[in-house]
Write a protein that holds these residues in place. Structure first.
Motif, PDB file in Angstrom:
ATOM      1  N   ASP A   1       0.799  -1.274  -0.107  1.00  0.00           N
ATOM      2  CA  ASP A   1      -0.018   0.029  -0.144  1.00  0.00           C
ATOM      3  C   ASP A   1       0.992   1.230   0.106  1.00  0.00           C
ATOM      4  O   ASP A   1       0.691   2.218  -0.638  1.00  0.00           O
ATOM      5  N   GLN A   2       1.936   1.031   0.822  1.00  0.00           N
ATOM      6  CA  GLN A   2       2.786   2.284   0.934  1.00  0.00           C
ATOM      7  C   GLN A   2       3.369   2.609  -0.405  1.00  0.00           C
ATOM      8  O   GLN A   2       3.558   3.795  -0.747  1.00  0.00           O
ATOM      9  N   ALA A   3       3.996   1.472  -0.915  1.00  0.00           N
ATOM     10  CA  ALA A   3       4.713   1.818  -2.229  1.00  0.00           C
ATOM     11  C   ALA A   3       3.697   2.315  -3.535  1.00  0.00           C
ATOM     12  O   ALA A   3       3.913   3.323  -4.142  1.00  0.00           O
ATOM     13  N   ALA A   4       2.697   1.938  -3.231  1.00  0.00           N
ATOM     14  CA  ALA A   4       1.494   2.510  -4.201  1.00  0.00           C
ATOM     15  C   ALA A   4       1.134   4.048  -3.878  1.00  0.00           C
ATOM     16  O   ALA A   4       1.104   4.621  -4.677  1.00  0.00           O
ATOM     17  N   SER A   5       1.091   4.347  -2.689  1.00  0.00           N
ATOM     18  CA  SER A   5       0.861   5.749  -2.332  1.00  0.00           C
ATOM     19  C   SER A   5       2.132   6.672  -2.778  1.00  0.00           C
ATOM     20  O   SER A   5       2.036   7.783  -2.816  1.00  0.00           O
ATOM     21  N   LEU A   6       3.183   6.019  -2.885  1.00  0.00           N
ATOM     22  CA  LEU A   6       4.477   6.625  -3.354  1.00  0.00           C
ATOM     23  C   LEU A   6       4.607   6.552  -5.032  1.00  0.00           C
ATOM     24  O   LEU A   6       5.503   7.024  -5.802  1.00  0.00           O
ATOM     25  N   GLY A   7       3.568   6.494  -5.587  1.00  0.00           N
ATOM     26  CA  GLY A   7       3.326   6.519  -6.924  1.00  0.00           C
ATOM     27  C   GLY A   7       3.869   5.231  -7.743  1.00  0.00           C
ATOM     28  O   GLY A   7       3.969   5.427  -9.058  1.00  0.00           O
ATOM     29  N   LEU A   8       3.668   4.040  -7.170  1.00  0.00           N
ATOM     30  CA  LEU A   8       4.381   2.939  -8.001  1.00  0.00           C
ATOM     31  C   LEU A   8       3.111   2.487  -8.562  1.00  0.00           C
ATOM     32  O   LEU A   8       2.150   1.880  -7.843  1.00  0.00           O
ATOM     33  N   ALA A   9       3.218   1.875  -9.875  1.00  0.00           N
ATOM     34  CA  ALA A   9       2.186   1.086 -10.450  1.00  0.00           C
ATOM     35  C   ALA A   9       2.262  -0.416 -10.108  1.00  0.00           C
ATOM     36  O   ALA A   9       3.426  -0.725  -9.397  1.00  0.00           O
ATOM     37  N   PRO A  10       1.289  -1.428 -10.037  1.00  0.00           N
ATOM     38  CA  PRO A  10       1.211  -2.346  -9.423  1.00  0.00           C
ATOM     39  C   PRO A  10       2.503  -3.285  -9.907  1.00  0.00           C
ATOM     40  O   PRO A  10       3.044  -4.113  -8.870  1.00  0.00           O
TER      41      PRO A  10
ATOM     42  N   ARG B   1       9.753  -4.001  -6.948  1.00  0.00           N
ATOM     43  CA  ARG B   1      10.689  -3.455  -6.080  1.00  0.00           C
ATOM     44  C   ARG B   1      10.279  -3.557  -4.574  1.00  0.00           C
ATOM     45  O   ARG B   1      11.072  -3.146  -3.892  1.00  0.00           O
TER      46      ARG B   1
END
Lengths: 344, 522
Positions: B164-173, B179
């Motif tokens: 979730d955190q990575a998504a909130s930092l702008g990473l696509a699925p 990563r």
């Protein structure tokens, strides 16, 4: 200018309604605290705003654009909403600099420069850059998490109980640092917490949540002094609740006749006094207004049980400065400052 | 057990501790020395042969061919297994694949089929199959669960908050997967890949059946045809070097760090990806995998059983093989678990640098191929202790060396689960130290010990390489009988033995599946 607007948000998990018609407006650059007991739905609300969950009904508007409703959502990675979780949620396999630079699309040198700038901003030493998260203390982890979320200059920052895992001293210091950083950067922030002191200290808009809905939204002082109901009053701080008969701006209570602000109300009700409105003074050899029937010494203050004289013995607990009060059995005079609050 | 009883930690007995503790240590060191014997043998063989001869025997085209075969086998099999396992683990753990629970079972089940039975099944279906391609294909279906098991457990343990955190930092699925998820699977991937690599080096039956030469098959050929020690020894040296290369590679890739979940609390349950219209195409992957890894053995065995009728059930021979196998398995399993007790106890209750070093010795010893262990024990008994040659004692020692870590893992986990305070509480309630130990730690660790015995026994049941080199005269285990019959091209006659081995191995796969679920707390 309104940055975030929530309309009629609903979210169910099975038969349980986590959110039940939530409304909220947050203006640009404001700090909103959502406070409520655990399980009231506040974390769910935050996850909806972040884009980790989808609403069953209602809509979320960011900057006037609809980013989520029951049918369509902008995925989390396209929202540019920063979030700092309860435990920081740092990537355990990455160093501090890689954590902070995680969301940046730039060369390594640029990331490094930005990371060290942000580390300064959150008040951490540059020597931390090369460390791994498990070599940081809890407070340091939270600051790195904040730096990481700030790195992308988010439109909105969500803080999910970010201080609750820290011990008391560290909590206040970290909160102060975070508040300063966010207001300097002018980022609209929503803080979720179950700690009313934290919420009152942090916010310029306080939303009290219970059972999946907001029971009251307003300025912290307003909500604290004029809560909508007894439960909210007790949740936000020490409260003395008195049975009262009210007529034309005057309330007949066990503490005598008190002024109330509401001039229209008449009838039987409960009124609220905050402990700071009440002064208790020991009287030598007189009747006084009441007697101390129980006393727990607590350093600077004593928690006492005051039993009032009169026809029906009414008693309540209150913290009083410990210097004057000595022991159970002391008789005291009680003064009240300011009006009592009637629950509408 | 009494040695452990003496060392229970009660203040009044503290002065007795060092002596008793060192007694346990002495036992653990002795077992470690025994376990390291094959490695010592390889060193001795190298030195005794002399550089001249060794050079001639090692740097020749035959060894070069074997080396190329081995490298190609490892280089193709491990990546294919890894890709397949990660895809299957994701589908069964993180998506709404129809029947995910059943598929996760079926992904572990191939372990119940011994590798050489896989090979036998493929040969039964396609008699002409041979060479590298066949070797890779059969290795993949036989060994991919070694990666699937730890990776699917790791998927369950991942904290979805990080994603979730990575998504909130702008990473696509996809970027999140690459990563954030993959780096956290690294330990599981490395461990599983290493296990497969070591099996590829050590396996004999699988490759002998399809006429694909590896170091192991070459050593056994050499051993059986000439008893010419030196040539076989030098192949063993190269094989051991290959093992060390794998171990070193794994250690380098894995790194020294463990990724612990930071922060308190329990991880939220991961969200399940909706496959939608992709569900049916995705079903193809587990379906095809299971068809090859379970369908082919089931089909071939079924065909031989039906075709062979009742005549293939020569009950006297099968009964004899079964009873001999059970005795060897039980004795071997008990011996292995008993040998693991001192080090398990030390590593939980007295963790020191010495105990960690000892543990590493056991793991290193067990990662040596069965053929090297057997070769070492044959040579040592023939040269030094002839009365022990081809006795139960020698073969049990080989099993202890090869399977000790299986027992150790179960034992250690179960001892670690028993807080020392329980023993102390029992003592404070008036139990003697031995009694306190018996009524708390031993009682509570017993299921773990039983699991250890089972894991070791089932490993022994399907062991072919060392067994056929070391088994006492007149012994014929299920695996040996199976192998002898297939050697005579009596595929139908071999089928009942294969079926028995599979049936006995099924509990093993259940145990492994269960353990991996338990690790994840479900």
């Amino acid at each position: 200018m309104t940055l975030l607007q929530l309309n009629f948000l609903n979210k169910h998990f099975g038969a349980v309604a986590a959110l039940d018609g939530v409304h909220l407006t947050a203006t640009s650059g404001s700090r909103t605290a959502i406070v409520g007991p655990s399980g009231c739905g506040k974390t769910t609300l935050l996850r909806l705003i972040a884009g980790f969950e989808t609403p069953d009904a209602g809509e979320i508007l960011l900057d006037g654009h609809r980013i989520a409703d029951a049918d369509a959502q902008v995925p989390a990675h396209l929202r540019n909403i920063g979030i700092v979780a309860q435990d920081g949620c740092l990537f355990p396999h990455l160093s501090v600099v890689d954590n902070i630079g995680f969301g940046l699309k730039a060369e390594r040198a640029v990331k490094l420069a930005r990371a060290s700038e942000l580390l300064d901003m959150v008040g951490l030493d540059q020597a931390m850059l090369a460390r791994k998260p498990d070599q940081l203390s809890g407070g340091q982890q939270q600051r790195v998490a904040l730096a990481r979320a700030l790195a992308r200059k988010p439109r909105l920052m969500l803080l999910d109980e970010p201080f609750s895992a820290l011990d008391t001293g560290l909590r206040a210091a970290t909160r102060k640092a975070v508040t300063e950083v966010l207001s300097t950067a002018g980022i609209t922030t929503i803080l979720v917490t179950h700690d009313q002191g934290e919420a009152l200290a942090f916010a310029d808009q306080l939303a009290v949540m219970r059972g999946g809905r907001f029971v009251q939204v307003g300025h912290p002082r307003e909500v604290y002094e004029r809560p909508v109901d007894a439960a909210t009053a007790v949740f936000l701080g020490e409260a003395v609740l008195l049975p009262a008969v009210v007529t034309a701006g005057r309330a007949q209570t066990p503490l005598g006749v008190l002024a109330v602000e509401d001039l229209e109300f008449r009838g039987q009700t409960t009124v609220l006094l905050r402990p700071e409105q009440i002064s208790v003074r020991r009287v030598e050899g007189g009747e006084g207004d009441g007697v101390i029937t129980d006393l727990v010494f607590g350093g600077s203050t004593c928690n006492v049980c005051l039993t009032l004289g009169g026809t029906e013995a009414f008693s309540f607990r209150i913290d009083v400065p410990s210097r004057d009060i000595r022991s159970a059995g002391d008789r005291v005079a009680i003064g009240v400052d300011g009006p009592a609050h009637i629950f509408p | 057990m009494s040695s452990i009883a003496d060392t229970s930690v009660l203040p009044a007995q503290r002065r007795r501790l060092p002596a008793a503790s060192s007694w346990t240590m002495t036992t653990a060191v002795s077992v470690a020395l025994l376990a390291l014997m094959p490695l010592g043998f390889v060193l001795w063989a190298t030195v005794a042969t002399g550089w001249e001869t060794a050079q001639q025997l090692i740097f020749r085209s035959r060894v070069g061919e074997l080396m190329i075969n081995t490298i190609l086998l490892v280089v193709f099999t491990i990546p294919i297994c890894t890709l397949l396992s990660v895809a299957l683990a994701w589908l069964t753990e993180r998506s709404d694949l129809p029947g995910a629970r059943l598929w996760s079972w079926l992904c572990v089940a191939p372990l119940a089929v011994p590798a050489f039975v896989h090979s036998y099944a493929w040969v039964g279906l396609w008699p002409g199959i041979h060479g590298l391609g066949a070797g890779i294909a059969i290795s993949v279906v036989a060994y991919f669960p070694f990666v699937y098991l730890p990776v699917s457990a790791a998927f369950r343990l991942l904290d979805p908050a990080l994603e979730d955190q990575a998504a909130s930092l702008g990473l696509a699925p996809l970027a999140v997967f690459r990563r954030v998820v993959l780096p956290q699977l690294r330990l599981a991937l490395c461990g599983g890949a290493l296990l497969i690599g070591l099996h590829l080096l050590a396996e004999y039956g699988l490759y002998a059946m399809i006429r694909f030469d590896t170091f192991t098959t070459a050593i056994i050929d050499q051993f059986q045809s000439t008893y010419n020690g030196v040539a076989a020894y030098m192949l063993a040296v190269v094989l051991v070097v290959c093992c060390f290369v794998l171990l070193g590679l794994e250690a380098a890739v894995r790194g020294r760090r463990r990724y612990a979940r930071l922060g308190p609390g329990v991880a939220r349950q991961a969200k399940v990806a909706r496959l939608g219209r992709w569900a049916y195409p995705c079903l193809l992957l587990p379906l095809v995998t299971s068809a090859f890894s379970l369908g082919i053995p089931a089909f071939t065995l079924g065909r031989w059983l039906v075709g062979g009728g009742t005549s293939i059930w020569r009950m006297d021979e099968i009964g004899l093989a079964l009873s001999q196998t059970l005795v060897i398995c039980l004795v071997g399993g008990l011996a292995t678990t008993t040998a693991a007790v001192p080090i398990a106890w030390l590593s939980v209750r007295r963790p020191t640098r010495a105990s960690r070093l000892l543990e590493a010795c056991y793991y290193l010893a067990s990662s040596m191929p069965g053929v090297v262990v057997a070769l070492a024990l044959v040579t040592i008994t023939v040269r030094l202790l002839l009365p022990l040659y081809q006795t139960l004692a020698t073969i049990v020692l080989a099993y202890v060396i090869m399977f000790l870590p299986r027992a150790l893992v179960s034992l250690r986990a179960s001892i670690a689960q028993v807080p020392m305070e329980l023993e102390q509480a029992a003592a404070s309630l008036g139990r003697s130290p031995a009694n306190a130990l018996w009524s708390t730690t031993v009682r509570l660790a017993a299921p773990g010990a039983a699991a250890g015995v089972a894991l070791a026994s089932l490993g022994i049941m399907n062991e072919l390489t060392a067994t056929q080199m070391l088994a006492p005269n007149g012994t014929r285990t299920l695996a040996m009988a199976f192998w002898a019959l297939t050697g005579e091209i009596d595929y139908a006659g071999a089928a009942p033995y294969a079926v028995l081995m599979v049936l006995f191995s099924l509990p093993l796969t259940w145990l492994l599946h269960h353990q991996s679920k338990k690790i994840a707390g479900r």
